[in-house]
Each structure stands twice: as C-alpha cells, then as structure tokens.
Enzyme design. Structure first.
Site, PDB file in Angstrom:
ATOM      1  CG  ASN A  40       7.138  -4.946  -0.999  1.00  0.00           C
ATOM      2  OD1 ASN A  40       6.232  -4.397  -0.377  1.00  0.00           O
ATOM      3  ND2 ASN A  40       8.068  -4.277  -1.633  1.00  0.00           N
ATOM      4  CG  HIS A  68       5.712  -1.185   0.390  1.00  0.00           C
ATOM      5  ND1 HIS A  68       4.454  -0.753   0.050  1.00  0.00           N
ATOM      6  CD2 HIS A  68       6.517  -0.847  -0.628  1.00  0.00           C
ATOM      7  CE1 HIS A  68       4.487  -0.188  -1.140  1.00  0.00           C
ATOM      8  NE2 HIS A  68       5.736  -0.219  -1.572  1.00  0.00           N
TER       9      HIS A  68
HETATM   10 FE   FE2 Z   1      10.531  -0.409  -0.558  1.00  0.00          FE
END
Ligand code: FE2
Length: 265
Positions: A40, A68
């Site tokens: 992230n 992600h």
């Molecule tokens: Fe994660």
C-alpha cells in the site's frame, strides 16, 4: 546476521517516515538484510514501479506485498519485465506465492547480501476473511523444498491472527522468521518459538496513525455510520515507523532474538 523487516508502508506519509528512519537504523543496528511490505505504498492502494524503485534505492533488498498488489495495473508490466531474471530489480518485488501459478510475478526470492550471506524471502497470503487462493501452508512446504538458503524470512500477509499464529508454529524450526502483515496494528507477541523461528503476528503499519488503519478516519466513519459507498484516501498525520529487528545465526538460519521497533517523526 541482522534482518530489519518494515511493516506495511502506507501512502506518502509512510514513505516519508521510511526515508527519515531507514538510514540511521541500518547504521545503528548493522542491518544485513532489509525487507519491507509495500503493498500500500502508493497512496494507500497498491504499488507503482516508480515507488518500488524508490524503496529499492533506499536500501530495501526485497519488497513483499499482499492482496492490494494488483491495485495499480502498472505493476503487472513491472513483474513481467523481470521475466524470472534474478538480476532484475523488479524480481525483488514479490506477490503472494499462493496466487495461481499463471498470475504475473513470483512469491519467493533468493539472494545474497552485500556481506555475502545467502537468504530467501517468501511472501504468503492467508485465506480467512480474504480471497480464497491456494493453501499457504502447502505452498510453504513446496517452496521450502526448493530453497537452498538457511536464512529464510516469511511474510504471512493475513487477516486472522489465528491463521498467522498457526503458520508460525507450522514453520517453527524451518525458517528464520514468520512475520505477519496486512492488519496494520502491531502486536505485542514478538518471541522466538521453541525451535528457533522468530515470530510476530503483525509488525504494524508504517504510515499515518491518525487514521483507521491508514485511511482518513472521517471517511471510514461515514462508511460505518451510513453503509454508503465513498472514496477512501490515505491519511497523513501522526506517521510512525513499525518494524521487527531479528538477529539470527547465518549458519543454521535460526533466530536468537526479535525486537519490536516503533518510531515517530
Ligand atoms: Fe493487505
């Protein structure tokens, strides 16, 4: 041998505090191997090739990720650019190993530190309250059969504490460290398990703590209060740097100690 593992770097606030603290920590603790979870690092959602390169330039040897990793589409071309070549910098960026084998990227890296120590990093993802992907336990067994290094660090990117703790016990004595990421809240359970594996359920977010796990708290509160869809943006305030420092025997690969680190600005 000393290993510093940085917990989930979140957004620009996370990247800034990494820039602030990494140089002095590398020096003070005589770190041989630097690993960071960067899933992230790009605005709180995903990782761009430019940000991956910036973190590698700062001294990270390997970047791990998680669910992600696909948020920024450019990462797919970046993974493909490595084409399995271990000399490519892009090859040092991992995606969880237990995604389908046809998915771009690789979930394990074997390398040698500047001081000549061999090491491996494995990135796994949990399945409890997450996407149902391949079994991370069996994937770990499979990878451990292929790895030559004694020093092996596992990033267990998972939601459930039970799944992470179970992985710690499963790999005890077979790897140097099992470190949890994804939940962004550092846990106070750092310990060396009986057979010599350093363990922590969650290393904690390196990012803005005036937030709800990195996102602006007003936006998350609105979602909880109304259930209506809204935009999530990375928060900025109260940045903290969270990491685990592991000392291990490079010959056996077993850990002697693990220490939590949390630093503010
Ligand atoms: Fe994660």
């Amino acid at each position: 041998m000393r290993i510093l593992f940085i917990g989930d770097i979140f957004g620009s606030a996370g990247r800034k505090i990494v820039r602030d603290h990494v140089p002095h920590l590398l020096d003070t603790h005589k770190v041989d191997l630097l690993i960071a979870n960067a899933e992230n690092a790009a605005g709180g959602f995903g990782l761009t090739p430019a940000i991956a390169e910036e973190l590698l330039d700062l001294g990270c040897d390997v970047l791990t990720t998680g669910n992600h990793i696909w948020d920024k589409k450019e990462i797919i071309d970046y993974f493909n650019s490595a084409n399995g070549n271990s000399n490519s910098r892009a090859r040092r960026v991992l995606r969880p190993a237990n995604f389908a084998p046809t998915v771009p990227g690789i979930g394990v890296f074997e390398g040698t530190t500047k001081t000549g120590q061999n090491y491996a990093v494995i990135n796994l993802q949990g399945r409890i309250f997450m996407q149902s992907i391949d079994d991370p336990f069996r994937k770990a067994d499979e990878l451990l059969q292929q790895i030559n290094s004694k020093v092996i660090v596992v990033d267990m990117h998972a939601e459930a504490t039970s799944e992470k703790i179970a992985m710690g016990w499963y790999l005890d004595g077979r790897v140097t460290a099992v470190l949890g990421t994804h939940t962004h809240v550092p846990t106070a359970d750092t310990r060396v398990l009986p057979k010599g594996t350093a363990y922590q359920t969650d290393v904690g977010m390196t990012g803005p703590y005036d937030s709800v796990i990195g996102v602006q708290k007003e936006q998350i509160l609105q979602r909880f209060l109304t259930g209506l869809p809204n935009r999530f943006e990375a928060a900025k305030d109260d940045p903290r740097f969270c990491a685990a420092l592991i000392e291990c025997d490079p010959v056996t690969g077993l850990a002697n100690s693990i220490q939590r680190i949390m630093l503010g600005e």
